[in-house]
Design an enzyme around this catalytic site. Structure first.
Site, PDB file in Angstrom:
ATOM      1  N   LYS A 117      15.976 -38.400  42.021  1.00 18.56           N
ATOM      2  CA  LYS A 117      15.799 -39.748  42.840  1.00 18.56           C
ATOM      3  C   LYS A 117      15.231 -40.732  41.831  1.00 18.56           C
ATOM      4  CE  LYS A 117      14.991 -39.725  47.364  1.00 18.56           C
ATOM      5  NZ  LYS A 117      14.141 -38.592  48.145  1.00 18.56           N
TER       6      LYS A 117
ATOM      7  N   ARG B  99       8.236 -40.389  48.461  1.00 21.58           N
ATOM      8  CA  ARG B  99       9.303 -39.506  48.774  1.00 21.58           C
ATOM      9  C   ARG B  99       9.430 -38.591  47.705  1.00 21.58           C
ATOM     10  NH1 ARG B  99      13.790 -42.543  51.443  1.00 21.58           N
ATOM     11  NH2 ARG B  99      12.975 -44.536  52.111  1.00 21.58           N
TER      12      ARG B  99
ATOM     13  N   GLY C 289      16.832 -33.320  52.587  1.00 24.74           N
ATOM     14  CA  GLY C 289      15.995 -33.066  53.756  1.00 24.74           C
ATOM     15  C   GLY C 289      14.938 -31.677  53.825  1.00 24.74           C
TER      16      GLY C 289
ATOM     17  N   MET D 291      12.196 -31.426  51.702  1.00 23.72           N
ATOM     18  CA  MET D 291      10.840 -31.467  51.442  1.00 23.72           C
ATOM     19  C   MET D 291      10.473 -32.903  52.284  1.00 23.72           C
ATOM     20  SD  MET D 291      10.514 -30.735  47.422  1.00 23.72           S
ATOM     21  CE  MET D 291      12.166 -31.529  47.122  1.00 23.72           C
TER      22      MET D 291
ATOM     23  N   ARG E  15      22.967 -41.196  43.842  1.00 21.02           N
ATOM     24  CA  ARG E  15      23.102 -39.910  43.127  1.00 21.02           C
ATOM     25  C   ARG E  15      24.488 -39.525  43.131  1.00 21.02           C
ATOM     26  NH1 ARG E  15      20.843 -36.618  48.149  1.00 21.02           N
ATOM     27  NH2 ARG E  15      22.521 -37.079  49.549  1.00 21.02           N
TER      28      ARG E  15
ATOM     29  N   HIS F  12      22.818 -35.141  58.530  1.00 19.82           N
ATOM     30  CA  HIS F  12      22.041 -33.859  57.855  1.00 19.82           C
ATOM     31  C   HIS F  12      23.078 -32.749  58.340  1.00 19.82           C
ATOM     32  CE1 HIS F  12      19.894 -29.997  57.957  1.00 19.82           C
ATOM     33  NE2 HIS F  12      19.026 -30.734  57.060  1.00 19.82           N
TER      34      HIS F  12
ATOM     35  N   ARG G 295      45.590   3.232  35.167  1.00 23.22           N
ATOM     36  CA  ARG G 295      44.384   4.090  34.860  1.00 23.22           C
ATOM     37  C   ARG G 295      44.719   5.417  35.447  1.00 23.22           C
ATOM     38  NH1 ARG G 295      38.625   2.701  37.322  1.00 23.22           N
ATOM     39  NH2 ARG G 295      39.718   3.448  39.238  1.00 23.22           N
TER      40      ARG G 295
ATOM     41  N   GLU H  32      32.424   2.001  30.603  1.00 17.15           N
ATOM     42  CA  GLU H  32      31.749   2.139  32.153  1.00 17.15           C
ATOM     43  C   GLU H  32      30.663   2.724  32.155  1.00 17.15           C
ATOM     44  OE1 GLU H  32      34.667   2.713  35.325  1.00 17.15           O
ATOM     45  OE2 GLU H  32      35.468   4.348  34.231  1.00 17.15           O
TER      46      GLU H  32
ATOM     47  N   SER I 283      38.501  -1.264  28.222  1.00 17.18           N
ATOM     48  CA  SER I 283      38.363  -2.306  29.586  1.00 17.18           C
ATOM     49  C   SER I 283      36.928  -1.977  30.026  1.00 17.18           C
ATOM     50  CB  SER I 283      39.551  -1.983  30.189  1.00 17.18           C
ATOM     51  OG  SER I 283      39.337  -2.833  31.402  1.00 17.18           O
TER      52      SER I 283
ATOM     53  N   GLY J 117      34.553  -1.408  32.570  1.00 16.02           N
ATOM     54  CA  GLY J 117      34.553  -1.224  34.116  1.00 16.02           C
ATOM     55  C   GLY J 117      33.044  -1.549  34.620  1.00 16.02           C
ATOM     56  N   THR J 118      32.886  -3.003  34.959  1.00 11.26           N
ATOM     57  CA  THR J 118      31.392  -3.419  34.977  1.00 11.26           C
ATOM     58  C   THR J 118      30.841  -3.007  36.399  1.00 11.26           C
ATOM     59  OG1 THR J 118      32.465  -5.327  35.488  1.00 11.26           O
ATOM     60  CG2 THR J 118      31.328  -5.587  33.439  1.00 11.26           C
ATOM     61  N   ASN J 119      31.814  -2.411  37.143  1.00 11.48           N
ATOM     62  CA  ASN J 119      31.107  -2.031  38.522  1.00 11.48           C
ATOM     63  C   ASN J 119      30.405  -0.759  38.067  1.00 11.48           C
ATOM     64  OD1 ASN J 119      32.883  -3.941  39.684  1.00 11.48           O
ATOM     65  ND2 ASN J 119      34.459  -2.351  40.044  1.00 11.48           N
ATOM     66  N   ASP J 120      31.078   0.140  37.399  1.00 10.99           N
ATOM     67  CA  ASP J 120      30.207   1.518  36.806  1.00 10.99           C
ATOM     68  C   ASP J 120      29.112   1.272  36.167  1.00 10.99           C
ATOM     69  OD1 ASP J 120      31.084   3.691  38.726  1.00 10.99           O
ATOM     70  OD2 ASP J 120      32.934   3.240  37.856  1.00 10.99           O
TER      71      ASP J 120
ATOM     72  N   CYS K  86      37.773  -5.007  33.755  1.00 16.10           N
ATOM     73  CA  CYS K  86      38.414  -4.985  35.067  1.00 16.10           C
ATOM     74  C   CYS K  86      37.606  -4.729  36.061  1.00 16.10           C
ATOM     75  CB  CYS K  86      39.573  -3.894  35.033  1.00 16.10           C
ATOM     76  SG  CYS K  86      38.908  -2.251  34.673  1.00 16.10           S
TER      77      CYS K  86
ATOM     78  N   TYR L 205      40.673 -10.299  27.630  1.00 16.30           N
ATOM     79  CA  TYR L 205      41.208 -10.732  28.931  1.00 16.30           C
ATOM     80  C   TYR L 205      40.136 -10.626  29.869  1.00 16.30           C
ATOM     81  CZ  TYR L 205      42.626  -5.907  29.364  1.00 16.30           C
ATOM     82  OH  TYR L 205      42.532  -4.569  29.490  1.00 16.30           O
TER      83      TYR L 205
HETATM   84  C1  PEP Z   1      34.395  -0.272  37.383  1.00 10.71           C
HETATM   85  O1  PEP Z   1      33.867   0.622  37.259  1.00 10.71           O
HETATM   86  O2  PEP Z   1      34.163  -1.344  36.988  1.00 10.71           O
HETATM   87  C2  PEP Z   1      35.969  -0.201  37.783  1.00 10.71           C
HETATM   88  C3  PEP Z   1      36.769  -1.330  37.507  1.00 10.71           C
HETATM   89  O3  PEP Z   1      36.300   0.765  38.185  1.00 10.71           O
HETATM   90  P1  PEP Z   1      36.123   1.412  39.734  1.00 10.71           P
HETATM   91  O4  PEP Z   1      35.624   0.219  40.497  1.00 10.71           O
HETATM   92  O5  PEP Z   1      37.581   1.686  40.145  1.00 10.71           O
HETATM   93  O6  PEP Z   1      35.156   2.474  39.655  1.00 10.71           O
HETATM   94 MG    MG Z   2      34.859   2.694  37.378  1.00  9.37          MG
END
Ligand code: PEP
Ligand code: MG
Length: 901
Positions: A22, A91, A100, A102, A335, A451, A629, A762, A781, A783-786, A849, A869
């Site tokens: 502001k 203000r 709104g 604060m 703004r 609001h 896989r 992973e 690749s 495996g960012t989940n694991d 992935c 990728y």
């Molecule tokens: C992972 O682990 O990121 C993955 C892609 O494999 P999954 O989710 O099947 O374990």
């Molecule tokens: Mg996995």
């Protein structure tokens, strides 16, 4: 000692970190020569110093006095001067807009003497007393901690005693009496008198605004919007101008384009004879700006010119608050305006067309999150019947849920897993928890700038407001539509934030215009602007990006859809999904096999089915890479539930019967294979190494599918990926088996089958030994989940429900690491693996992935980390394309990208 106070004439728009949005924008408007009432800004540093130490930094008040003197001499009046008082507003204004959340205190400088001077100078006694009672009310609740309800109650009592329905009918004498009542109330409730000293009013108001940074609703808002808690707010102190001085005065808000659709042309609401907060509160219904053109053409023309100036200067949609005081127009705030996803795309494309911004900047102005919103389904209204009511389409999207009538109920039901629609006459900042919990917000009052509308748009939540045909009865917890239909709490309503229609019951959903366009290149009329803009900006992103985008797809249908959405291949085909449904019994047979022959038979039955799947996917992705896989989950996931089986067997025995032989056998197998912690058990590459024939069958199915597709004239590009590798030795053995089978099929068929063999990264050990692993892997690749699970030691199936909300509340992280990659921990492992993998094998192809492959912030990280990728679910493919393009532009941008919150 730092400098804590800046006059409006001293600041600039790029000083938002110090002066708040502001303060910085008021300074910018002042520099542009727009009519801004004079004032000054106390910095966020002053706020932080105060909040850190509990006392004002030295020199703060002397600086405030000096700046106040300058404002006073420009006005030719003193703050609170008895015969003609200068009045001030105080203000909040943080670096990031927190609408709104604060506090604000208006009319500072009024007291028992100056109220008489104001009455005389303005020639409007009623106005003077009304201003005074507003001050006592706001100051009393905000600064002195008196419950706001007490003031509301006293006001309601007075209206009842006078027999008038609204405040406007109260006379000057009534309001003078109300001021007395309010002052007594303040004394009774707080033990203190309302301060008569204007300087004290100012000082305490400033400190209260500082403190409101840590108010509950402000904290909640910041958590939701990922705004850091330690930024602090600036405070602007500005000469009051009055929109409530009669019919030639008024207040309004305006946008340079429609913030809901992006349509060009001024857009806004005006409320004659009212102060600014009356407009936003949605208490009285506003009129459109065209009405101002009729009422006061001169002010309208000036306003239009100022808005054009601002839009050209900021090169973006701006919103403003303005006040007309007896025919004089004042600009109170501007703004870069919040907008819907649809408007964001449409406006970015328009501004590029108008030459105000470059095409690359247009791409920077939209986000994957906005694109994802445009891909949500819409209502299929062909079977919906007549709507219950129509209001203003304030924030688009389609949502259905049980009607609830207050914030607490919304939160309670949402916690229990119910979808709810919050219905109110109007919302206030106190409704924020309910708005967050609800699928949609519906109000009977207020314009598109109320609001409810502003906050919902900011959150991307569906909102219909100003549905005047609704009689909302909060007490009875119901609303009545114009046709007399009564909707009690708990009844389902469907809210269409794109058209403003509200239906009874659940209306079925249909694809959005953007999905239809992506599917077949067609676009429908209403959304053509936004859809055309999406097409253009996606094309721009494709041209700019370095990252390829692939899809996670396990069926030919998903692969085909992903390709239509722009996927450049399949980055993850989870083969285990092909073992479900009717095929589960074949896996069961394989597990229960008593000898080699039985196992062979079971595997042979699975082989043609898998081959069929792979052929379909390779066909859908012909010419593009398809990463298949090998089986990953523990085999007992394919067997019936252990408890169910045990109960069945025990029940049979209890009745004196023998359990079915198959059940007993299965229970035996399940007990044998039971794991306390299956995520860390016999899964991934470990399975392939210990279960004979499993890998060979899968690789054969892939290879035979490749042969078929080749014979059919296609260009199959299968890649084979080994999951959960932790050591190069695991991969070496598995790879030898894979290559043996590939060679076998090549020989049998006479068709050479070459499939690159790679691995998932992973496990932390895989990342830390990536240089070794790359000796055996043609691609990685992530495996960012694991990898997230194993890096944090978080069970991915359990933790989100168990304690993530507490972790988010405590600020341990600002987003779930399963949604947005944890750059410091998991990200560091990714970087190590990329560096060491590439050092060992320079042409190593590297992708991701895990779910993060489709998350906007994570895509930017993967770009920066040098991946080739990202792979994500088909519906996220357009989002990833857009973000990969934005990431590439950001990287070449000298500024290095967006603000880190
Ligand atoms: C992972 O682990 O990121 C993955 C892609 O494999 P999954 O989710 O099947 O374990
Ligand atoms: Mg996995």
């Amino acid at each position: 000692m730092g400098r804590y106070v800046y006059d409006f004439s001293e600041g600039r728009r790029d000083m938002a970190a110090l002066l708040g949005g502001k303060g910085a924008n008021l300074a910018e408007m002042t520099r542009l020569g727009l009519p801004v009432p004079p004032g000054f800004t106390l910095t966020t540093e002053a706020c932080r110093a105060y909040l850190d130490t509990g006392s004002e930094p030295a020199g703060l008040w002397s600086a405030v006095s000096a700046h106040l003197s300058a404002v006073e001499s420009a006005a030719g009046r003193l703050l609170g001067q008895a015969d003609d008082p200068l009045l001030l507003s105080v203000r909040s204004g943080a670096r990031f807009s927190m609408p709104g959340m604060m506090e604000t205190i208006l009319d500072i400088g009024l007291n028992d003497d100056s109220v008489l001077g104001l009455a005389k100078a303005s020639g409007n006694e009623r106005f003077a007393w009304d201003s005074y009672r507003r001050l006592v009310q706001m100051f009393g609740s905000t600064v002195m901690g008196v419950d706001a309800g007490c003031f509301e109650g006293a006001l309601a009592e007075l209206k009842e005693a006078r027999g008038v329905p609204d405040d406007v009918r109260l006379t000057a004498d009534d309001l003078a009496e109300l001021v007395e009542t309010f002052k007594e109330l303040v004394h009774r409730e707080s033990g203190e008198y309302f301060p008569q000293s204007p300087a004290e009013q100012l000082r305490r108001s400033v400190l209260a605004v500082f403190q409101s940074w840590n108010g509950e609703r402000a904290r909640l808002y910041r958590r939701r919007e990922h705004i850091a808690d330690d930024l602090g707010t600036a405070v602007t102190v500005q000469r009051m101008v009055f929109g409530n001085l009669g019919p030639d005065s008024g207040s309004g808000v305006a946008f340079t384009r429609d913030p809901a659709t992006g349509r060009p042309g001024l857009y806004g609401d005006y409320l004659p004879d009212a102060q600014g907060e009356d407009v936003v509160a949605g208490i009285r219904n506003t009129v459109p700006l065209t009405e101002l053109e009729r009422l006061d053409p001169e002010s309208h023309a000036r306003l239009s010119a100022h808005l054009r100036t601002l839009e050209r200067h900021y090169r973006d949609l701006c919103d403003i608050e303005f006040t007309i005081e007896r025919g004089t127009l004042w600009m109170l705030q501007t703004r870069v305006g919040k907008r819907t996803a649809e408007a964001a795309f449409a406006i970015a494309a328009q501004l590029a067309d108008e030459g105000l911004i470059a095409p690359d900047e247009a791409l920077a102005r939209v986000s994957g999150e906005q694109l994802a919103r445009l891909m949500f389904p819409r209502f299929d209204t062909s079977h919906a019947g007549e709507p219950l009511v129509r209001g203003l389409p304030a924030s688009p999207g389609a949502a259905a849920g049980a009607a609830v009538f207050d914030s607490a109920e919304a939160v309670r039901r949402a916690k229990a897993g119910e979808k709810v629609v919050l219905v109110r006459q109007e919302t206030t900042p106190d409704d924020l928890p309910g708005m967050i919990a609800a699928q949609a917000v519906l109000t009977s009052r207020g314009g598109k700038t109320s609001h409810a509308a502003v906050v919902a748009r900011g959150m991307g939540k569906v909102c219909v407001c100003g549905a005047e045909g609704l009689a909302v009865d909060i007490g009875e917890r119901r609303f009545t539509a114009a046709d007399g239909t009564v909707v009690q709490e708990g009844r389902i309503v469907s809210v269409d934030g794109s058209t403003g229609a509200v239906y009874s019951g659940t209306v079925p959903l249909t694809d959005s215009a953007v999905i239809r366009f992506l599917e077949d290149g067609s676009a429908d009329g209403a959304a053509t602007g936004a859809v055309a803009a999406v097409a253009r900006l996606l094309a721009r992103a494709d041209a700019a990006r370095r990252l390829e985008v692939r899809a996670n797809a396990d069926t030919p249908e998903d692969a085909a859809r992903a390709r239509r959405f722009g996927a450049q291949g399949v980055g993850l085909c989870r083969t285990e999904h092909m073992f479900l449904g009717e095929r589960r019994t074949l896996v069961e047979a394989m597990i229960l096999a008593r000898d080699e022959t039985e196992r062979e038979a079971a595997l042979s039955a699975l082989l043609p089915l898998q081959r069929e799947d792979f052929t379909g996917i390779l066909e859908a992705m012909d010419g593009l890479p398809v990463t298949i896989r090998l089986i990953d989950p523990p085999l007992h996931e394919f067997l019936p539930d252990r408890t169910d089986l045990a109960v069945r067997v025990a029940a049979a025995r209890a009745q004196g019967a023998e359990p079915a032989a198959h059940d007993a056998e299965l229970l035996d197998a399940v007990n044998r294979m039971h794991e306390e912690n299956p995520m860390l058990g016999l899964r991934g590459v470990r399975l392939g190494l210990v279960v004979p024939g499993l890998v060979a069958m899968q690789v054969r199915a892939v290879a035979e599918a490749v042969v078929r597709r080749t014979r059919a004239g296609g260009s199959p590009r299968a890649e084979i990926m080994v999951p959960l590798v932790g050591a190069v030795e695991e991969l070496r053995i598995e790879r030898a088996e894979v290559e043996r089978v590939l060679a076998e099929v090549s020989q049998e068929s006479g068709v050479p089958v070459h499939c690159p063999v790679g691995t998932m990264i992973e496990l932390p050990r895989a990342a830390l030994t990536a240089g070794r692993i790359a000796e055996e892997a043609e691609f990685f690749s992530f495996g960012t989940n694991d990898l997230t699970q194993t890096t944090w030691g978080f069970s991915r199936d359990d933790v989100e429900a168990a304690f993530f909300s507490a972790y988010l509340d405590k600020g341990i992280f600002s987003a779930s690491p399963f949604e947005t990659l944890d750059r410091d921990g998991v990200g560091r492992l990714v970087r190590i693996a990329v560096d060491e993998g590439r050092a060992a094998r320079p042409d190593l192809k590297i992708g991701v992935c895990g779910e993060h492959g489709g998350d906007p912030a994570s895509v930017h990280f993967f770009h920066a980390a040098g991946l080739d990728y990202v792979s994500c679910s088909p519906f996220r493919v357009p989002v990833a394309r857009l973000e990969a393009g934005r990431a590439a532009l950001e990287a070449t941008d000298e500024g290095g990208g967006s603000d880190s919150r």
